[in-house]
Design a protein around this motif. Structure first.
Motif, mmCIF file in Angstrom:
data_model
loop_
_atom_site.group_PDB
_atom_site.id
_atom_site.type_symbol
_atom_site.label_atom_id
_atom_site.label_comp_id
_atom_site.label_asym_id
_atom_site.label_seq_id
_atom_site.Cartn_x
_atom_site.Cartn_y
_atom_site.Cartn_z
ATOM 1 N N LYS A 83 4.738 2.934 1.171
ATOM 2 C CA LYS A 83 5.842 3.792 0.731
ATOM 3 C C LYS A 83 5.514 5.283 0.840
ATOM 4 O O LYS A 83 6.341 6.059 1.300
ATOM 5 N N LEU A 108 0.881 4.872 -2.412
ATOM 6 C CA LEU A 108 1.884 4.092 -3.135
ATOM 7 C C LEU A 108 2.395 3.059 -2.147
ATOM 8 O O LEU A 108 2.906 3.420 -1.080
ATOM 9 N N GLU A 110 3.963 -1.241 -1.605
ATOM 10 C CA GLU A 110 4.484 -2.478 -2.162
ATOM 11 C C GLU A 110 3.813 -3.614 -1.397
ATOM 12 O O GLU A 110 3.913 -3.687 -0.170
ATOM 13 N N ASN A 114 5.042 -6.383 -5.240
ATOM 14 C CA ASN A 114 4.505 -5.606 -6.356
ATOM 15 C C ASN A 114 4.158 -4.185 -5.911
ATOM 16 O O ASN A 114 3.460 -4.007 -4.906
ATOM 17 N N GLU A 115 4.641 -3.195 -6.671
ATOM 18 C CA GLU A 115 4.315 -1.808 -6.352
ATOM 19 C C GLU A 115 2.949 -1.474 -6.931
ATOM 20 O O GLU A 115 2.674 -1.753 -8.103
ATOM 21 N N THR A 117 -0.486 1.532 -6.750
ATOM 22 C CA THR A 117 -0.995 2.842 -6.352
ATOM 23 C C THR A 117 -2.511 2.764 -6.367
ATOM 24 O O THR A 117 -3.103 2.338 -7.365
#
Length: 150
Positions: A83, A108, A110, A114-115, A117
């Motif tokens: 992202k 960042l 996905e 699930n996102e 970092t």
């Protein structure tokens, strides 16, 4: 005799400056390609990435390693959605027709819905071909800190 040394010294200086300028031009070009790559990955722009990735490239992630076709399929399907890459530092070393770029980033992404970092040191290896620079290796190493100096 002193004039000969001055002339030789002048030309040595001149050629050194030309070499440094060419290297910095290559470094600038590779940095720009790298930044474009992050944008293309975020946009899932597989057609641009296919042009950039060497057919025999290798990709190393926290979950494994694979080649170009699988990386493009993963990006296209959203299996890994890059992202946003916040780039904190970039360095480039050029060795002949090879450029090695190091990025310290916070990514960042996905992954599997699930996102997440993560801070990474990313190594990118580019090789010069007739058609331009091609990405031959992209490797992620997870860092213990988020940003330089933390």
């Amino acid at each position: 005799m002193k004039n000969t040394y001055k002339i030789v010294g002048f030309f040595m200086f001149l050629f050194t400056q030309v070499g440094i300028s060419q290297d910095s031009d290559v470094a600038k070009q590779v940095k720009e390609l790298s930044m474009n790559k992050w944008q293309w990955m975020a946009a899932k722009n597989v057609s641009e990435l296919k042009d950039l990735f060497h057919p025999q490239a290798q990709f190393v992630h926290m979950g494994g390693s694979w080649g170009t076709d699988r990386e493009l399929a993963i990006i296209g399907s959203g299996g890994i959605w890059y992202k946003k890459a916040d780039v904190h530092s970039v360095s480039v070393d050029v060795i002949g027709d090879t450029a090695i770029l190091l990025n310290q980033i916070t990514l960042l992404a996905e992954v599997g819905g699930n996102e997440v970092t993560n801070p990474f040191m990313v190594t990118e290896v580019y090789v010069k071909e007739e058609s331009g620079w091609k990405l031959a290796n992209l490797s992620f190493v997870k860092l213990l800190t988020r940003k330089p100096g933390e």
